[in-house]
Scaffold this motif. Structure first.
Motif, short mmCIF file in Angstrom:
data_model
loop_
_atom_site.label_atom_id
_atom_site.label_comp_id
_atom_site.label_asym_id
_atom_site.label_seq_id
_atom_site.Cartn_x
_atom_site.Cartn_y
_atom_site.Cartn_z
N VAL A 56 0.85 -1.20 0.00
CA VAL A 56 0.00 0.00 0.00
C VAL A 56 0.88 1.24 0.00
CG1 VAL A 56 -1.67 1.36 1.34
CG2 VAL A 56 -1.98 -1.12 1.10
N LEU A 57 1.90 1.25 0.85
CA LEU A 57 2.80 2.40 0.94
C LEU A 57 3.52 2.65 -0.38
CD1 LEU A 57 3.99 4.54 2.86
CD2 LEU A 57 5.78 2.89 3.41
N MET A 58 4.03 1.58 -1.02
CA MET A 58 4.72 1.76 -2.30
C MET A 58 3.76 2.25 -3.38
SD MET A 58 7.60 -1.21 -2.68
CE MET A 58 6.53 -2.62 -2.46
N THR A 59 2.53 1.75 -3.38
CA THR A 59 1.56 2.19 -4.38
C THR A 59 1.20 3.66 -4.16
OG1 THR A 59 0.69 -0.06 -4.49
CG2 THR A 59 -0.65 1.67 -5.47
N ARG A 60 0.98 4.03 -2.90
CA ARG A 60 0.69 5.44 -2.60
C ARG A 60 1.85 6.33 -3.06
NH1 ARG A 60 -3.82 6.46 0.29
NH2 ARG A 60 -4.56 4.92 1.77
N GLU A 61 3.07 5.89 -2.80
CA GLU A 61 4.23 6.67 -3.20
C GLU A 61 4.29 6.83 -4.72
OE1 GLU A 61 9.02 6.31 -2.88
OE2 GLU A 61 7.86 6.07 -1.03
N ALA A 62 4.01 5.76 -5.44
CA ALA A 62 4.00 5.83 -6.90
C ALA A 62 2.97 6.84 -7.38
CB ALA A 62 3.72 4.46 -7.50
N PHE A 63 1.79 6.83 -6.77
CA PHE A 63 0.74 7.76 -7.18
C PHE A 63 1.09 9.20 -6.81
CE2 PHE A 63 -1.66 4.16 -8.27
CZ PHE A 63 -2.77 4.58 -8.99
N GLU A 64 1.65 9.40 -5.62
CA GLU A 64 1.97 10.75 -5.18
C GLU A 64 3.12 11.37 -5.98
OE1 GLU A 64 2.62 10.39 -0.97
OE2 GLU A 64 0.50 9.96 -0.59
N GLU A 65 4.13 10.57 -6.30
CA GLU A 65 5.32 11.11 -6.93
C GLU A 65 5.30 11.07 -8.46
OE1 GLU A 65 9.02 9.81 -5.34
OE2 GLU A 65 8.32 9.98 -3.27
N HIS A 66 4.57 10.10 -9.03
CA HIS A 66 4.69 9.89 -10.47
C HIS A 66 3.36 9.99 -11.23
CE1 HIS A 66 8.78 8.57 -9.72
NE2 HIS A 66 8.32 7.75 -8.81
#
Length: 149
Positions: free
Chosen positions: A25-35
């Motif tokens: 979940v954290l990695m997916t959120r990071e992908a959405f927030e940054e990219h």
């Protein structure tokens, strides 16, 4: 979809992630927030996913998902059951469902497509690979594919 439509803030793609692993979940959120520039909502089990999709309490106020990222191995109701219910529901079946799982088992791949998954993606184990997979899913389903309104 034209590039103008992709940059149009009125056409934010709403993605529902059904995932119980906090790291994923954290990695997916990071992908959405940054990219990526789309909305990501998260539920952590199969029952919650179906309640979310049916606007049942406590999920009564959110946009309809344009895309679902679904893990197979979930508590309460597994991803296969959730996928079957989505694709058997006339109101939900048009939402593309991408199975996003660690399983590389051929029977999981076959069963997911038998249940009408739109794609099956095995999660890369490394962070950069995971981020890249999420970006490619987003690119394909947002930039290449025409989603239903």
């Amino acid at each position: 979809m034209t590039s103008a439509a992709l940059t149009d803030p009125a056409r934010i793609v709403n993605v529902l992630l059904v995932e119980d692993d906090p790291g994923d979940v954290l990695m997916t959120r990071e992908a959405f927030e940054e990219h990526l520039h789309n909305r990501l909502d998260v539920v952590t089990d199969g029952d919650a996913a179906l309640s979310y999709l049916r606007y049942e309490e406590p999920y009564t106020d959110h946009p309809r998902p344009d895309l679902i990222l679904l893990d197979l191995n979930l508590p309460r109701r597994d991803g296969r059951e959730v996928l079957a219910e989505i694709k058997n529901d006339e109101q939900l079946r048009s939402i593309p469902v991408i199975v996003l799982t660690t399983s590389q088992a051929e029977e999981d791949v076959l069963r997911s497509y038998q249940l009408h998954a739109n794609a099956y993606v095995t999660k890369p184990v490394d962070f950069d690979g995971f981020i890249e997979a999420i970006k490619q899913i987003d690119h394909f389903f947002v930039s290449v594919v025409k989603l239903p309104n």
